[in-house]
Motif scaffolding. Structure first.
Motif, mmCIF file in Angstrom:
data_model
loop_
_atom_site.group_PDB
_atom_site.id
_atom_site.type_symbol
_atom_site.label_atom_id
_atom_site.label_comp_id
_atom_site.label_asym_id
_atom_site.label_seq_id
_atom_site.Cartn_x
_atom_site.Cartn_y
_atom_site.Cartn_z
ATOM 1 N N PRO A 78 5.158 74.836 -90.147
ATOM 2 C CA PRO A 78 3.799 74.703 -89.611
ATOM 3 C C PRO A 78 3.725 74.784 -88.093
ATOM 4 C CG PRO A 78 4.621 72.572 -90.402
ATOM 5 C CD PRO A 78 5.630 73.601 -90.802
ATOM 6 N N ALA A 79 4.848 74.642 -87.404
ATOM 7 C CA ALA A 79 4.809 74.662 -85.935
ATOM 8 C C ALA A 79 4.372 76.032 -85.401
ATOM 9 C CB ALA A 79 6.184 74.301 -85.368
ATOM 10 N N ILE A 80 4.699 77.094 -86.128
ATOM 11 C CA ILE A 80 4.426 78.437 -85.598
ATOM 12 C C ILE A 80 2.923 78.648 -85.408
ATOM 13 C CG2 ILE A 80 4.565 80.906 -86.159
ATOM 14 C CD1 ILE A 80 7.372 80.239 -87.373
ATOM 15 N N ALA A 81 2.138 78.191 -86.369
ATOM 16 C CA ALA A 81 0.684 78.321 -86.218
ATOM 17 C C ALA A 81 0.061 77.021 -85.724
ATOM 18 C CB ALA A 81 0.067 78.707 -87.560
ATOM 19 N N GLY A 82 0.886 76.028 -85.465
ATOM 20 C CA GLY A 82 0.356 74.710 -85.097
ATOM 21 C C GLY A 82 0.794 74.270 -83.717
ATOM 22 N N GLU A 83 1.325 73.051 -83.651
ATOM 23 C CA GLU A 83 1.719 72.432 -82.382
ATOM 24 C C GLU A 83 3.112 72.939 -81.981
ATOM 25 O OE1 GLU A 83 1.843 70.579 -79.138
ATOM 26 O OE2 GLU A 83 0.033 70.218 -80.345
ATOM 27 N N HIS A 84 3.157 73.763 -80.945
ATOM 28 C CA HIS A 84 4.475 74.333 -80.584
ATOM 29 C C HIS A 84 4.650 74.468 -79.069
ATOM 30 C CE1 HIS A 84 1.902 78.064 -81.288
ATOM 31 N NE2 HIS A 84 2.164 78.047 -79.985
ATOM 32 N N HIS A 85 3.930 73.689 -78.298
ATOM 33 C CA HIS A 85 4.020 73.901 -76.853
ATOM 34 C C HIS A 85 5.412 73.581 -76.306
ATOM 35 C CE1 HIS A 85 3.458 69.544 -76.422
ATOM 36 N NE2 HIS A 85 3.869 69.681 -75.187
ATOM 37 N N ARG A 95 27.643 79.955 -63.291
ATOM 38 C CA ARG A 95 27.445 79.479 -64.670
ATOM 39 C C ARG A 95 25.990 79.054 -64.800
ATOM 40 N NH1 ARG A 95 32.343 77.473 -66.987
ATOM 41 N NH2 ARG A 95 34.063 78.612 -65.990
ATOM 42 N N LEU A 96 25.374 79.463 -65.898
ATOM 43 C CA LEU A 96 23.973 79.099 -66.140
ATOM 44 C C LEU A 96 23.767 78.781 -67.605
ATOM 45 C CD1 LEU A 96 22.075 81.940 -64.207
ATOM 46 C CD2 LEU A 96 22.063 79.515 -63.620
ATOM 47 N N ALA A 97 23.158 77.644 -67.883
ATOM 48 C CA ALA A 97 22.741 77.338 -69.252
ATOM 49 C C ALA A 97 21.354 76.706 -69.186
ATOM 50 C CB ALA A 97 23.732 76.400 -69.928
ATOM 51 N N PHE A 98 20.518 77.060 -70.161
ATOM 52 C CA PHE A 98 19.131 76.562 -70.195
ATOM 53 C C PHE A 98 18.967 75.568 -71.341
ATOM 54 C CE2 PHE A 98 17.852 81.189 -68.943
ATOM 55 C CZ PHE A 98 18.311 80.987 -67.650
ATOM 56 N N GLY A 99 18.116 74.575 -71.118
ATOM 57 C CA GLY A 99 17.766 73.628 -72.181
ATOM 58 C C GLY A 99 16.296 73.744 -72.549
ATOM 59 N N ALA A 100 15.956 73.285 -73.737
ATOM 60 C CA ALA A 100 14.573 73.217 -74.236
ATOM 61 C C ALA A 100 13.954 74.585 -74.485
ATOM 62 C CB ALA A 100 13.677 72.408 -73.291
ATOM 63 N N VAL A 101 14.790 75.613 -74.595
ATOM 64 C CA VAL A 101 14.243 76.953 -74.861
ATOM 65 C C VAL A 101 14.708 77.520 -76.190
ATOM 66 C CG1 VAL A 101 13.903 77.606 -72.439
ATOM 67 C CG2 VAL A 101 16.113 78.069 -73.549
ATOM 68 N N ALA A 102 15.659 76.847 -76.870
ATOM 69 C CA ALA A 102 16.250 77.417 -78.087
ATOM 70 C C ALA A 102 16.751 76.292 -78.988
ATOM 71 C CB ALA A 102 17.406 78.350 -77.724
ATOM 72 N N ASN A 159 3.549 78.337 -75.705
ATOM 73 C CA ASN A 159 4.787 77.978 -74.988
ATOM 74 C C ASN A 159 5.284 79.060 -74.027
ATOM 75 O OD1 ASN A 159 5.934 79.819 -76.712
ATOM 76 N ND2 ASN A 159 7.408 78.420 -77.644
ATOM 77 N N GLY A 160 4.407 80.017 -73.684
ATOM 78 C CA GLY A 160 4.798 81.070 -72.750
ATOM 79 C C GLY A 160 5.120 80.538 -71.358
ATOM 80 N N TYR A 161 4.587 79.362 -71.042
ATOM 81 C CA TYR A 161 4.877 78.766 -69.727
ATOM 82 C C TYR A 161 6.370 78.546 -69.512
ATOM 83 C CZ TYR A 161 5.833 74.255 -71.895
ATOM 84 O OH TYR A 161 6.403 73.256 -72.643
ATOM 85 N N LYS A 162 7.115 78.436 -70.624
ATOM 86 C CA LYS A 162 8.555 78.162 -70.481
ATOM 87 C C LYS A 162 9.306 79.337 -69.853
ATOM 88 C CE LYS A 162 9.354 74.642 -73.982
ATOM 89 N NZ LYS A 162 10.324 74.117 -74.922
ATOM 90 N N VAL A 163 8.767 80.551 -69.993
ATOM 91 C CA VAL A 163 9.416 81.714 -69.373
ATOM 92 C C VAL A 163 9.344 81.560 -67.858
ATOM 93 C CG1 VAL A 163 9.390 84.225 -69.144
ATOM 94 C CG2 VAL A 163 8.837 83.164 -71.368
ATOM 95 N N THR A 164 8.162 81.281 -67.350
ATOM 96 C CA THR A 164 7.980 81.105 -65.905
ATOM 97 C C THR A 164 8.750 79.890 -65.407
ATOM 98 O OG1 THR A 164 5.737 81.879 -66.323
ATOM 99 C CG2 THR A 164 6.204 81.051 -64.107
ATOM 100 N N LEU A 165 8.673 78.815 -66.165
ATOM 101 C CA LEU A 165 9.354 77.572 -65.769
ATOM 102 C C LEU A 165 10.864 77.792 -65.645
ATOM 103 C CD1 LEU A 165 9.345 74.494 -65.346
ATOM 104 C CD2 LEU A 165 9.339 74.225 -67.814
#
Ligand SMILES: Cc1cc2nc3c(=O)[nH]c(=O)nc-3n(C[C@H](O)[C@H](O)[C@H](O)COP(=O)(O)OP(=O)(O)OC[C@H]3O[C@@H](n4cnc5c(N)ncnc54)[C@H](O)[C@@H]3O)c2cc1C
Ligand code: SF4
Length: 330
Positions: free
Chosen positions: A139-146, A259-266, A306-312
């Motif tokens: 349900p997250a895909i069409a629901g709450e997914h920010h 070295r680079l690693a990202f969190g909260a994106v995957a 959740n597109g803001y995460k790309v810029t962030l």
């Protein structure tokens, strides 16, 4: 909550033997995630095997100069360890950015790696969730997914992994050791978390019943020049909406190693290999950092909220690498 048994174990073989006797048994670290999920009815173990007294609480150098961290070391002790702070500062910073002092005093390395997603549908038994009940839907895909994933997700699940610690471990190529009744094994962190695909309920490559015994950080001089930056909606008790673990070695204005690693994106800590390749051997400049972030984030697939995460994430790359380069130049 379902009635459950409790056993404290003092040696690894005893822990494995107890878990092996009961398919509904679970290892208990600090309990800061598992017990919450039991209260919510998401986890319903018949037996808790408390591993906190196992002799797995040491932090020591390996013969080649890396660091071996026992699975029951608490998040507080790991963050405060002088060698961690000196050689892998981003790891100490990541730990201190997580949860609260009280929680870090309880939480263990093994439990932190295996903590579950904070997707609200996952812990709400009234809702479908492919991770909790395979095949029931997402349900997250069409629901709450920010605060959901922009990289490596699938149409079956877009949850993120919540750990800050694991992001720093990914940047430093940590290797996770485990024991099973059939013997020991190891998994590089790049292979530890399973791809989401059509099986979001399978979260790691650990064999069933495996006990995590420790994490080894290979020697990495670049890690001494590292930083963890976390963005969240409030200053404490909040999971990341974006984070980065970065390490940088600049020689004569050129990136010698990064070295680079990202969190909260995957669904797992995201090692940014494309960005690292784009940067290595090139100029240490804000333009190059931004272009490298764009190279990594070209694969991003954002949902409406959740597109803001790309810029962030792009901004985190530029900001943290610029800070590390400036510090190195002083
Ligand atoms: C209010 C709150 C805020 C939080 N904020 C953050 C945050 O900002 N950042 C962050 O990263 N984390 C955060 N956390 C999560 C916290 O870091 C984790 O709950 C904690 O690290 C889990 O460790 P634990 O030892 O308590 O695990 P447990 O809850 O004991 O176990 C978690 C899972 O790991 C398994 N397990 C435990 N040890 C082993 C082992 N040795 N081998 C195999 N399996 C094992 C258990 O069976 C269970 O499935 C927060 C938690 C709370 C409650
Ligand atoms: S994103 Fe994953 S955890 Fe969240 S509802 Fe969908 S399947 Fe469940």
């Amino acid at each position: 909550m379902r009635e459950f048994g409790y056993e404290r174990v003092y040696d690894v073989s005893g822990a494995l033997a107890l878990l092996g006797t009961d398919p509904e048994a679970r290892f208990l670290g600090g309990g800061t995630n598992l017990v919450d999920l039991m209260k919510a009815g998401v986890e319903r173990p018949a037996l808790l095997v408390d591993v906190q007294e196992l002799p797995l609480d040491a932090i020591e150098f390996t013969p080649d100069g890396g660091l071996r961290i026992g699975a029951t070391v608490t998040n507080s002790d790991l963050a405060a360890h002088p060698e961690v702070r000196r050689h892998y500062p981003a790891l100490a910073q990541a730990l201190l950015a997580g949860a609260s002092g009280q929680l870090r005093n309880m939480a263990t390395v093994g439990g932190n790696l295996l903590q579950r997603t904070r997707c609200g549908y996952f812990s709400d038994l009234a809702k479908p969730c492919n991770k909790r009940v395979p095949g029931s839907g997402c349900p997250a895909i069409a629901g709450e997914h920010h605060n959901h994933a922009i990289l490596g997700a699938s149409e079956h699940c877009v949850a993120t992994h919540p750990s800050d610690m694991a992001v720093a471990l990914a940047a430093f190529d940590a290797v996770i050791s485990y024991e099973t009744a059939g013997g020991p094994g190891e998994l590089p962190i790049a292979e530890f978390y399973a791809p989401v695909g059509g099986t979001p309920h399978i979260e790691t490559a650990l064999p069933p019943g495996a006990l995590i015994t420790g994490v080894t950080l290979p020697p990495a001089p670049v890690a001494a020049h590292s930083r963890y930056r976390k963005v969240r909606e409030r200053a404490s008790y909040a999971f990341a909406v974006g984070s980065i673990a970065a390490a940088l070695d600049v020689r004569d204005g050129t990136v010698a190693e990064v070295r680079l690693a990202f969190g909260a994106v995957a669904s797992r800590p995201w090692r940014a290999r494309a960005a690292e390749r784009a940067l290595t051997g090139g100029p240490a400049s804000a333009e190059a950092y931004a272009a490298a972030a764009d190279a990594e984030l070209a694969a991003a697939e954002a949902l409406p909220e959740n597109g803001y995460k790309v810029t962030l994430t792009r901004n985190l790359v530029v900001a943290v690498l610029s800070e590390l380069a400036e510090e190195a130049a002083r």
